[in-house]
Each structure stands twice: as structure tokens, then as C-alpha cells.
Design an enzyme around this catalytic site. Structure first.
Site, PDB file in Angstrom:
ATOM      1  N   ALA A 170       0.714  -1.311   0.037  1.00 55.78           N
ATOM      2  CA  ALA A 170       0.037   0.014  -0.006  1.00 55.78           C
ATOM      3  C   ALA A 170       0.661   1.265   0.101  1.00 55.78           C
ATOM      4  O   ALA A 170       0.311   2.355  -0.276  1.00 55.78           O
ATOM      5  CB  ALA A 170      -0.907   0.052   1.235  1.00 55.78           C
ATOM      6  N   ASP A 171       2.177   1.252   0.354  1.00 57.85           N
ATOM      7  CA  ASP A 171       2.783   2.246   0.290  1.00 57.85           C
ATOM      8  C   ASP A 171       4.609   1.982  -0.013  1.00 57.85           C
ATOM      9  O   ASP A 171       5.358   2.173   0.738  1.00 57.85           O
ATOM     10  CB  ASP A 171       2.979   2.969   1.720  1.00 57.85           C
ATOM     11  CG  ASP A 171       3.640   4.304   2.082  1.00 57.85           C
ATOM     12  OD1 ASP A 171       3.756   5.133   1.169  1.00 57.85           O
ATOM     13  OD2 ASP A 171       3.937   4.658   3.208  1.00 57.85           O
ATOM     14  N   LEU A 172       4.436   1.663  -1.269  1.00 57.84           N
ATOM     15  CA  LEU A 172       5.607   1.194  -1.776  1.00 57.84           C
ATOM     16  C   LEU A 172       6.841   2.521  -2.038  1.00 57.84           C
ATOM     17  O   LEU A 172       6.308   3.434  -2.990  1.00 57.84           O
ATOM     18  CB  LEU A 172       5.661   0.583  -3.039  1.00 57.84           C
ATOM     19  CG  LEU A 172       6.948   0.116  -3.767  1.00 57.84           C
ATOM     20  CD1 LEU A 172       7.421  -0.935  -2.621  1.00 57.84           C
ATOM     21  CD2 LEU A 172       6.759  -0.699  -5.087  1.00 57.84           C
TER      22      LEU A 172
END
Length: 243
Positions: A170-172
């Protein structure tokens, strides 16, 4: 994964985790009392590194992370989430995903345990994972020295491996990728999940990563990153995707 009831909620822990684990283990004060805090990482909030050998039969360091809200809702609820079931909590869901990925040989930190404490309709949560020894995030690394062409290509191939198996992050971003020697690890799988492979979310992941590199470069012009590095990463990613 195993579960144990606590006075305020539940602890989920992995097969290799000491069954003696208690809620106090998820707080920095407990480790401070045992002179076991070895460091910290400061972002919006503090993540603690602790020496697990001080209280458990573990030779490695652990990482403690409390779950905090972000965005506009943070002003209303600092760290409380609506409880809709233990396995749906942010911490237990992340622990379960990490356990699956770790057992399948993916480059992720070894999961240890999650703590959920309820208060009426809401809950607070914490996570413990094992620290990847000798690793640093990409921003820290690139602020000191450049990566080789082969390392950029390896990074692209590593991300493709996750995407090929439907692993959605979700937060690469650059701070959620660790490098240790020539191996890369993905960390912080909060709100991550296993999905049907799809070019739309895969490309969105990659676009988010590129934005994060550009953002960090804007804050630190000496960062060892340029568009040619991205092309090396992306070409290796595309070559490995769907293999």
C-alpha cells in the site's frame, strides 16, 4: 499463527515466537527498564529497535511499531481504529501477510507478534518484527553512496517477484525498501494484501515508488538517484514481470 487473550485484548504471535510474550513487550518503557533499547528510527513517529536476547531466547534485534493514523482523520483519532474483528485489525492482518510471505521465501522481515488492545468499539495496536541485520533503507543508503547498475536491476526484479505473486504494497516508497549487501527487502505492509495480479495496481505501485524517489531527491539534491537509475530498475522490472 497463535492467539492469546490479554487483560485488554489479544496478542497474535508466530510459531517461532516465545509463548511467554506479554503486552508489556510492545512498549518502549519495558525494554528501557531492561536496558535493551539499541536504537530508533524517527519518521512521523518513533520506531524502536530492541535487543530481544535480554528477555527471550532470541539472538536478534526486534523492531517495535505502534499504529498511528495519518491524513485528516489523524486530527480526530490519533491512534484508534474501529474494531470489526481481531483478524481484520491492521496489526493482525499485517502479521498474517508477513507470515505468509516469509514462509514462502519472500524478502520481508521475520514476523514476531501483534498486540491489539480494545476500548469499547475501538482498538489500538502494535507490531513486532525482526530487524534485518545490517540493512538500511534506500534513502539512507543513497544519501551516502550510489548503487551499481546491477543493484538497480536486482531491485526491479525483486519488486516484480512480489507483483507476480499478487503482493500489493500500500505504500511502496524508497524508505520502505531496505538494502543489505546486494539483497533488497520490502517492509511496512500495513494495509497490504494478496490480490489478483493486475497491471493497474502494479503500475500504481511503481508510480508511487518513482514519486517517492523524486520527492527525496527534491529534499536532498545530492541523493544518488537519477532518471537513468529508474530506467534500469523499471526495465528489469518489466523483463521479470509475469514470468
Amino acid at each position: 499463527m497463535k492467539f492469546k487473550k490479554t487483560a485488554k485484548g489479544s496478542i497474535a504471535y508466530c510459531q517461532h515466537t516465545p509463548s511467554s510474550i506479554e503486552p508489556s513487550w510492545f512498549g518502549a518503557d519495558f525494554w528501557r527498564q531492561h536496558s535493551a533499547i539499541t536504537g530508533s528510527s524517527k519518521g512521523r513517529y518513533t520506531t524502536w529497535f530492541v535487543d530481544a536476547s535480554r528477555i527471550a531466547n532470541e539472538q536478534n534485534q526486534w523492531v517495535l511499531r505502534h499504529y498511528y493514523r495519518g491524513g485528516l482523520i489523524e486530527k480526530i483519532s490519533h491512534d484508534q481504529y474501529l474494531f470489526t474483528g481481531l483478524e481484520k485489525t491492521r496489526a493482525v492482518a499485517e502479521l498474517a501477510l508477513l507470515e505468509t510471505l516469509f514462509d514462502q521465501g519472500f524478502a520481508v522481515p521475520k514476523p514476531i507478534a501483534a498486540n491489539v488492545e480494545r476500548s469499547g468499539l475501538f482498538y489500538r495496536a502494535d507490531l513486532i518484527i525482526e530487524r534485518v541485520e545490517g540493512a538500511e533503507d534506500l534513502v539512507a543508503r543513497l544519501s551516502k553512496s550510489a548503487m551499481s547498475d546491477e543493484q538497480w536491476q536486482t531491485l526491479g526484479e525483486t519488486i516484480a517477484q512480489f507483483h507476480n505473486h499478487g503482493v500489493y504494497h500500500a505504500d511502496l516508497n524508497a524508505k520502505n525498501i531496505l538494502i543489505c549487501a546486494n539483497k533488497f527487502y520490502l517492509i511496512d505492509f500495513d494495509r497490504g494484501e494478496l490480490r489478483q495480479t493486475n497491471p493497474q495496481w502494479q503500475q500504481a505501485n511503481m508510480s508511487r515508488l518513482l514519486r517517492s524517489f523524486r520527492k527525496e531527491l527534491g529534499k536532498l539534491p545530492s541523493l544518488a538517484f537519477d532518471e537513468a537509475n529508474w530506467q534500469q530498475l523499471h526495465q528489469a522490472y518489466q523483463a521479470k514481470l509475469n514470468q
